[in-house]
Design an enzyme around this catalytic site. Structure first.
Site, PDB file in Angstrom:
ATOM      1  N   LYS A  56      -2.005  -1.596  -8.446  1.00  0.00           N
ATOM      2  CA  LYS A  56      -1.310  -2.686  -8.047  1.00  0.00           C
ATOM      3  C   LYS A  56      -0.844  -3.462  -9.302  1.00  0.00           C
ATOM      4  O   LYS A  56       0.116  -4.075  -9.610  1.00  0.00           O
ATOM      5  CB  LYS A  56      -1.708  -3.609  -7.126  1.00  0.00           C
ATOM      6  CG  LYS A  56      -2.930  -2.912  -5.987  1.00  0.00           C
ATOM      7  CD  LYS A  56      -2.267  -1.973  -5.231  1.00  0.00           C
ATOM      8  CE  LYS A  56      -3.285  -1.165  -4.641  1.00  0.00           C
ATOM      9  NZ  LYS A  56      -3.063  -0.370  -3.240  1.00  0.00           N
TER      10      LYS A  56
ATOM     11  N   TRP B 122     -11.049  -2.098   4.361  1.00  0.00           N
ATOM     12  CA  TRP B 122     -10.036  -1.156   4.088  1.00  0.00           C
ATOM     13  C   TRP B 122     -10.192   0.103   4.795  1.00  0.00           C
ATOM     14  O   TRP B 122     -11.258   0.987   4.490  1.00  0.00           O
ATOM     15  CB  TRP B 122      -9.797  -0.902   2.463  1.00  0.00           C
ATOM     16  CG  TRP B 122      -8.840  -0.132   2.183  1.00  0.00           C
ATOM     17  CD1 TRP B 122      -7.527   0.153   2.620  1.00  0.00           C
ATOM     18  CD2 TRP B 122      -9.022   1.127   1.042  1.00  0.00           C
ATOM     19  NE1 TRP B 122      -6.743   1.060   1.888  1.00  0.00           N
ATOM     20  CE2 TRP B 122      -7.758   2.015   1.048  1.00  0.00           C
ATOM     21  CE3 TRP B 122      -9.957   1.604   0.271  1.00  0.00           C
ATOM     22  CZ2 TRP B 122      -7.509   2.756   0.392  1.00  0.00           C
ATOM     23  CZ3 TRP B 122      -9.745   2.748  -0.428  1.00  0.00           C
ATOM     24  CH2 TRP B 122      -8.559   3.383  -0.264  1.00  0.00           C
TER      25      TRP B 122
ATOM     26  N   ASP C 223     -15.499  -3.165  -5.288  1.00  0.00           N
ATOM     27  CA  ASP C 223     -14.158  -2.519  -5.354  1.00  0.00           C
ATOM     28  C   ASP C 223     -13.253  -3.604  -5.657  1.00  0.00           C
ATOM     29  O   ASP C 223     -12.861  -4.678  -4.936  1.00  0.00           O
ATOM     30  CB  ASP C 223     -13.749  -2.138  -3.938  1.00  0.00           C
ATOM     31  CG  ASP C 223     -12.425  -1.407  -3.893  1.00  0.00           C
ATOM     32  OD1 ASP C 223     -11.730  -1.063  -4.938  1.00  0.00           O
ATOM     33  OD2 ASP C 223     -12.017  -1.063  -2.718  1.00  0.00           O
TER      34      ASP C 223
ATOM     35  N   ALA D 127      -9.530  -3.913  -6.579  1.00  0.00           N
ATOM     36  CA  ALA D 127      -8.111  -3.315  -6.473  1.00  0.00           C
ATOM     37  C   ALA D 127      -7.136  -4.196  -6.967  1.00  0.00           C
ATOM     38  O   ALA D 127      -6.087  -3.869  -6.944  1.00  0.00           O
ATOM     39  CB  ALA D 127      -8.110  -2.391  -5.337  1.00  0.00           C
TER      40      ALA D 127
HETATM   41  C1  LMR Z   1      -3.504  -0.074   0.864  1.00  0.00           C
HETATM   42  O1  LMR Z   1      -4.500  -0.594   1.394  1.00  0.00           O
HETATM   43  O2  LMR Z   1      -2.290  -0.186   1.519  1.00  0.00           O
HETATM   44  C2  LMR Z   1      -3.315   0.421  -0.247  1.00  0.00           C
HETATM   45  O3  LMR Z   1      -4.607   0.183  -1.033  1.00  0.00           O
HETATM   46  C3  LMR Z   1      -3.198   2.075  -0.417  1.00  0.00           C
HETATM   47  C4  LMR Z   1      -3.767   2.769   0.381  1.00  0.00           C
HETATM   48  O4  LMR Z   1      -4.231   3.860  -0.417  1.00  0.00           O
HETATM   49  O5  LMR Z   1      -4.183   2.768   1.396  1.00  0.00           O
END
Ligand code: LMR
Length: 396
Positions: free
Chosen positions: A245, A129, A210, A212
């Site tokens: 989410k 990410w 993590d 999420a």
């Molecule tokens: C994403 O990966 O788009 C989400 O987790 C929102 C973010 O804060 O980046």
């Protein structure tokens, strides 16, 4: 003093939202930021959440401070949602703090690791990410990457990953995605989690998971099979949980950091550090989102309603994946698009070049972050043909 800071480049993900909003084209499609959207492009507030909010507002008598650890019921229930009955077995060894979303959990976790060992190296998946490295690295910790994804097969590159992790020095921190890997959508299976857990345990590594997207892959239970395998095997780990989410609580910033330690004495000590880290950064977390999530999880009727709502969201994302795969296959006969339906969660990497991503944006008004990650929830019956038409020619 304030004149010497240069303007920064846009955030790789949030910048896409801003660019999309500036685009006046009627054809534009936002496949950027990871938020769920329904058929009408709306990110809904689940009915269970709305109901819990109504009840809470009617009953709330005070808005006095909650304290650095936040809502104790929320902390217990959210960890139980992640770890199941194991949460009770590990309760005495677990220190949990409510955080400012999943990002807050990652950052408090990073600060905690730094307080414990400033030399600790955190190993993140390649790719990961876009905010993992900035968020964790800002604590001062060093980050390195382990191989994770094979673009040729569009699967997790498990052997290279394991090979790398098996060579890490004891005490290294390994950041893992609990499910719905962001950005690839390629998850490990239960057997792979089990092998990984053995390596982590035998090498004396510290997992930092993590979580999420619990519930967004298949369902709340199936998505954490791997996490629970790991949690049973290793003596200590960190778990960052986000409610953005699955509860649709994005802007309320509800999350938690659970730290499972070797014994109750360590857990008590860790709790004091968590509280001090929070106090020094933001004092205490916002109440609303966590209080709502705690209410949904603590009320059998609301919980059932909420689980039904998540199931509908997952079914929709899976059907969009199948829809897009079909439309792409029709335009690129002989190409294998099965990866789209194999991937889990909101994301898949389109596998486009930098020029392809720019063409997608500038010519077709279809927006994805610079890594070419697509949020499948941004697709709908109306735009699927347009997306397929725009993307088909660009995929290698
Ligand atoms: C994403 O990966 O788009 C989400 O987790 C929102 C973010 O804060 O980046």
């Amino acid at each position: 003093m304030l004149d010497n800071l240069d303007r920064l480049p846009p955030d790789p993900i949030l910048g896409v939202t801003a660019a999309f909003r500036r685009d006046a084209s009627t054809k534009k499609v936002d496949l950027g930021v990871g938020v769920y959207r329904d058929d009408f492009g709306i990110t809904p507030v689940p009915a269970a959440v709305r109901e819990a909010e109504r009840e809470m507002l009617a009953q709330q008598t005070t808005k006095t401070y909650v304290g650095p650890a936040g809502n104790v019921e929320f902390n217990e229930r959210i960890v139980e949602m992640a770890l199941g009955t194991l949460a009770r077995d590990l309760q005495d060894r677990t220190a949990t703090i409510q955080t400012v979303g999943g990002c807050g959990a990652l950052r408090v976790g990073a600060e905690l690791l730094r307080a414990s060992n400033p030399q600790a190296v955190v190993h993140v998946s390649d790719p990961t990410w876009a905010n993992h490295e900035p968020l964790i690295g800002s604590s001062g910790l060093t980050l390195q990457r382990y191989p994770y994804y094979d673009p040729a097969t569009r699967r997790a590159a498990f052997e290279p990953m394991l090979d790398c992790i098996a060579k890490l020095p004891a005490g290294s921190v390994v950041l893992l995605h609990g499910c719905c890997h962001n950005p690839t959508g390629a998850d490990l299976n239960a057997e792979q989690w089990s092998v990984l857990a053995d390596v982590i345990e035998s090498r004396g590594l510290l997992p930092f998971v993590d979580l999420a997207y619990q519930g967004f892959g298949d369902d709340l239970g199936s998505d954490v099979v791997g996490l629970r395998i790991l949690a049973r095997r290793v003596p200590q780990f960190l778990l960052a949980i986000s409610c953005s989410k699955n509860f649709g609580l994005y802007r309320e910033r509800a999350g938690a950091l659970a730290v499972v330690t070797r014994n109750a004495t360590a857990a008590t000590a860790i709790a004091t550090h968590q509280a001090r880290i929070a106090r020094r950064m933001y004092s205490m977390p916002p109440d609303h989102g966590a209080a709502v999530a705690a209410r949904v999880l603590g009320d059998a009727r609301l919980r059932t309603l909420w689980e039904t709502e998540i199931a509908a969201m997952v079914a929709r994302m899976k059907s969009l994946r199948a829809l897009l795969a079909g439309r792409l296959a029709a335009r690129r006969p002989g190409h294998d698009f099965s990866w789209l339906t194999r991937h889990r969660g909101m994301f898949s990497l389109l596998g486009l070049s930098e020029a392809g991503i720019a063409e997608l944006r500038d010519k077709h008004h279809v927006y994805v972050p610079p890594d070419g990650r697509m949020n499948v929830a941004g697709i709908n019956e109306t735009n699927v043909d347009y997306v397929a038409e725009s993307v088909a020619g660009l995929i290698a």
